[in-house]
Design a protein around this motif. Structure first.
Motif, PDB file in Angstrom:
ATOM      1  N   TYR A  32      15.537  -2.179  11.684  1.00 41.85           N
ATOM      2  CA  TYR A  32      16.329  -2.735  13.058  1.00 41.85           C
ATOM      3  C   TYR A  32      15.945  -1.967  14.245  1.00 41.85           C
ATOM      4  O   TYR A  32      15.636  -2.611  15.273  1.00 41.85           O
ATOM      5  CB  TYR A  32      17.700  -2.429  12.771  1.00 41.85           C
ATOM      6  N   LEU A  35      12.659  -3.522  15.172  1.00 39.19           N
ATOM      7  CA  LEU A  35      12.976  -4.859  15.934  1.00 39.19           C
ATOM      8  C   LEU A  35      13.350  -5.019  17.101  1.00 39.19           C
ATOM      9  O   LEU A  35      13.073  -5.738  18.157  1.00 39.19           O
ATOM     10  CB  LEU A  35      14.178  -5.710  15.072  1.00 39.19           C
ATOM     11  N   ALA A  36      14.246  -3.931  17.730  1.00 41.31           N
ATOM     12  CA  ALA A  36      14.556  -3.664  19.167  1.00 41.31           C
ATOM     13  C   ALA A  36      13.550  -2.941  19.948  1.00 41.31           C
ATOM     14  O   ALA A  36      13.683  -2.548  21.041  1.00 41.31           O
ATOM     15  CB  ALA A  36      15.964  -2.823  19.128  1.00 41.31           C
ATOM     16  N   CYS A  87      13.893  -8.748  22.544  1.00 40.55           N
ATOM     17  CA  CYS A  87      12.856  -8.510  21.753  1.00 40.55           C
ATOM     18  C   CYS A  87      13.169  -9.292  20.350  1.00 40.55           C
ATOM     19  O   CYS A  87      12.468  -9.747  19.471  1.00 40.55           O
ATOM     20  CB  CYS A  87      12.362  -7.092  21.235  1.00 40.55           C
ATOM     21  N   THR A  88      14.490  -8.818  19.978  1.00 41.82           N
ATOM     22  CA  THR A  88      14.724  -9.623  18.696  1.00 41.82           C
ATOM     23  C   THR A  88      14.611 -11.166  18.741  1.00 41.82           C
ATOM     24  O   THR A  88      14.128 -11.582  17.818  1.00 41.82           O
ATOM     25  CB  THR A  88      16.560  -9.281  18.327  1.00 41.82           C
ATOM     26  N   TRP A  89      15.171 -11.809  19.887  1.00 40.28           N
ATOM     27  CA  TRP A  89      15.105 -13.170  19.929  1.00 40.28           C
ATOM     28  C   TRP A  89      13.586 -13.471  19.985  1.00 40.28           C
ATOM     29  O   TRP A  89      13.263 -14.633  19.354  1.00 40.28           O
ATOM     30  CB  TRP A  89      15.803 -13.541  21.391  1.00 40.28           C
ATOM     31  N   ASP A  91      11.011 -12.193  18.404  1.00 39.10           N
ATOM     32  CA  ASP A  91      10.636 -12.021  17.170  1.00 39.10           C
ATOM     33  C   ASP A  91      11.314 -13.011  16.121  1.00 39.10           C
ATOM     34  O   ASP A  91      10.581 -13.518  15.252  1.00 39.10           O
ATOM     35  CB  ASP A  91      10.779 -10.649  16.529  1.00 39.10           C
ATOM     36  N   ARG A 107       5.395  -6.508  12.426  1.00 39.64           N
ATOM     37  CA  ARG A 107       6.873  -6.444  12.806  1.00 39.64           C
ATOM     38  C   ARG A 107       7.708  -6.690  11.929  1.00 39.64           C
ATOM     39  O   ARG A 107       7.536  -7.512  11.119  1.00 39.64           O
ATOM     40  CB  ARG A 107       7.003  -7.553  14.228  1.00 39.64           C
ATOM     41  N   ALA A 119      18.507 -10.488  11.230  1.00 40.46           N
ATOM     42  CA  ALA A 119      17.947 -10.362  12.616  1.00 40.46           C
ATOM     43  C   ALA A 119      19.177 -10.896  13.481  1.00 40.46           C
ATOM     44  O   ALA A 119      19.074 -10.383  14.547  1.00 40.46           O
ATOM     45  CB  ALA A 119      16.632 -11.236  12.883  1.00 40.46           C
ATOM     46  N   LEU A 123      21.091  -9.218  16.530  1.00 42.35           N
ATOM     47  CA  LEU A 123      21.062  -9.988  17.907  1.00 42.35           C
ATOM     48  C   LEU A 123      22.453  -9.790  18.518  1.00 42.35           C
ATOM     49  O   LEU A 123      22.600  -9.470  19.698  1.00 42.35           O
ATOM     50  CB  LEU A 123      20.355 -11.294  17.970  1.00 42.35           C
ATOM     51  N   GLN A 126      23.710  -6.563  19.647  1.00 43.62           N
ATOM     52  CA  GLN A 126      22.966  -6.001  20.866  1.00 43.62           C
ATOM     53  C   GLN A 126      23.608  -6.776  21.976  1.00 43.62           C
ATOM     54  O   GLN A 126      23.746  -6.145  23.159  1.00 43.62           O
ATOM     55  CB  GLN A 126      21.552  -5.922  20.744  1.00 43.62           C
TER      56      GLN A 126
END
Length: 321
Positions: A32, A35-36, A87-89, A91, A107, A119, A123, A126
């Protein structure tokens, strides 16, 4: 090979070995945090700095002794949350492309460390933090912040349809240049607009440096970037973008009534940008990453100059100097 379930996977190329996530974070949290991009905090800094510049420039224009610490703190939390969400969006949308690119194939989504449902849940978390920060701002700033969400949402798709996705990134990453001013004055005036335009040029320049690392893979995958568009002329394009940035920032400072110390901060900022262009070797991906990261230091120099200028002007107006 050690399983990713143990948290021991190779770091993404630009995270660097021994980053704090890989060294200290609990194994279940590492995917996580990766991912961020918590293992690469430079992006949060670059999103935060226009917010801080804008808040400091507004402090000068409003005759305040220093930028509002509460606003600076809110923007810091919001920058980390929204950079992570972006960044999550990114990826989620790019997971298939990331598997084909050497720098990004490790990643979390591309490598299978996380599933899509996890994910999306992360998202949402966040975004909830980002919304909480936004709702803590004055109403005009809330509306201004909401207006940026469309740009943030479409940015990851732009490299599929344009050779200049850095322009959209510049708009998204520069929105904070409006937010600080909007939070202080409940309006968007010429200094904020000039600061925003200059920041877009700054982002365009530094992300063209960053994109040099991926240009071969981008060409193979079929996505666009300014590194591919400008090719051997990238240095000139970056230099022109940085010149426009410094000129627009100078106009913003003058429009807000900034003085000598702010100008010195801008000069220090410009010197670091000049050194980036002078040292740039577009064939050296490692150097490009170093130069890209140096923009944090350049931005902090400008912020320090703005803060010092606000303090000096307040002292002079109060008859202390």
């Amino acid at each position: 090979m050690t399983s990713w379930r143990d948290g021991a996977v190779a770091p993404v190329a630009d995270a660097g070995a021994g980053n704090w996530v890989d060294r200290y974070a609990p194994a279940p949290l590492r995917p996580y945090l990766r991912l961020a991009r918590a293992d690469r905090p430079i992006g949060s800094w670059l999103l935060l700095l226009p917010c801080w510049w804008s808040t400091a420039l507004a402090a000068i224009a409003a005759g305040q002794t220093y930028p509002n610490p509460w606003l600076l703190t809110l923007f810091a939390v919001g920058a980390v949350a929204m950079r992570g969400a972006g960044c999550t969006w990114n990826d989620i949308l790019d997971r298939d492309i990331d598997r084909q690119v050497a720098r990004t194939r490790n990643r979390p989504l591309a490598s299978g460390q996380l599933g899509l449902k996890a994910a999306f849940a992360f998202l949402a978390f966040q975004l909830a933090v980002g919304v909480a920060v936004l709702l803590s701002l004055p109403r005009f700033a809330i509306v201004t912040g909401i207006a940026s969400l469309g740009v943030v949402a479409i940015y990851p798709l732009m490299k599929r349809i344009t050779s200049v996705p850095q322009v959209i990134l510049g708009i998204a990453f520069s929105w904070g240049a409006l937010m600080g001013w909007a939070s202080v004055f409940r309006s968007i005036d010429d200094p904020a607009l000039l600061l925003f335009a200059g920041s877009v040029c700054w982002v365009f320049g530094y992300d063209t440096i960053y994109a040099q690392q991926d240009k071969e893979d981008d060409a193979l995958v079929g996505v666009g970037s300014t590194a591919l568009l400008f090719g051997a002329h990238s240095r000139l394009a970056i230099a022109l973008a940085y010149c426009a940035c410094v000129l627009l920032f100078g106009c913003a400072l003058a429009s807000a009534g900034a003085g000598l110390l702010a100008a010195l901060g801008l000069i220090g900022f410009a010197v670091l940008l000049y050194r980036q262009v002078k040292r740039l070797d577009i064939a050296d991906g490692t150097l490009c990453l170093v130069l890209f990261k140096s923009n944090r230091d350049a931005g902090l120099i400008l912020f320090a100059g703005l803060c010092a200028d606000a303090l000096l002007q307040r002292a002079v107006s109060a008859g202390l100097i």
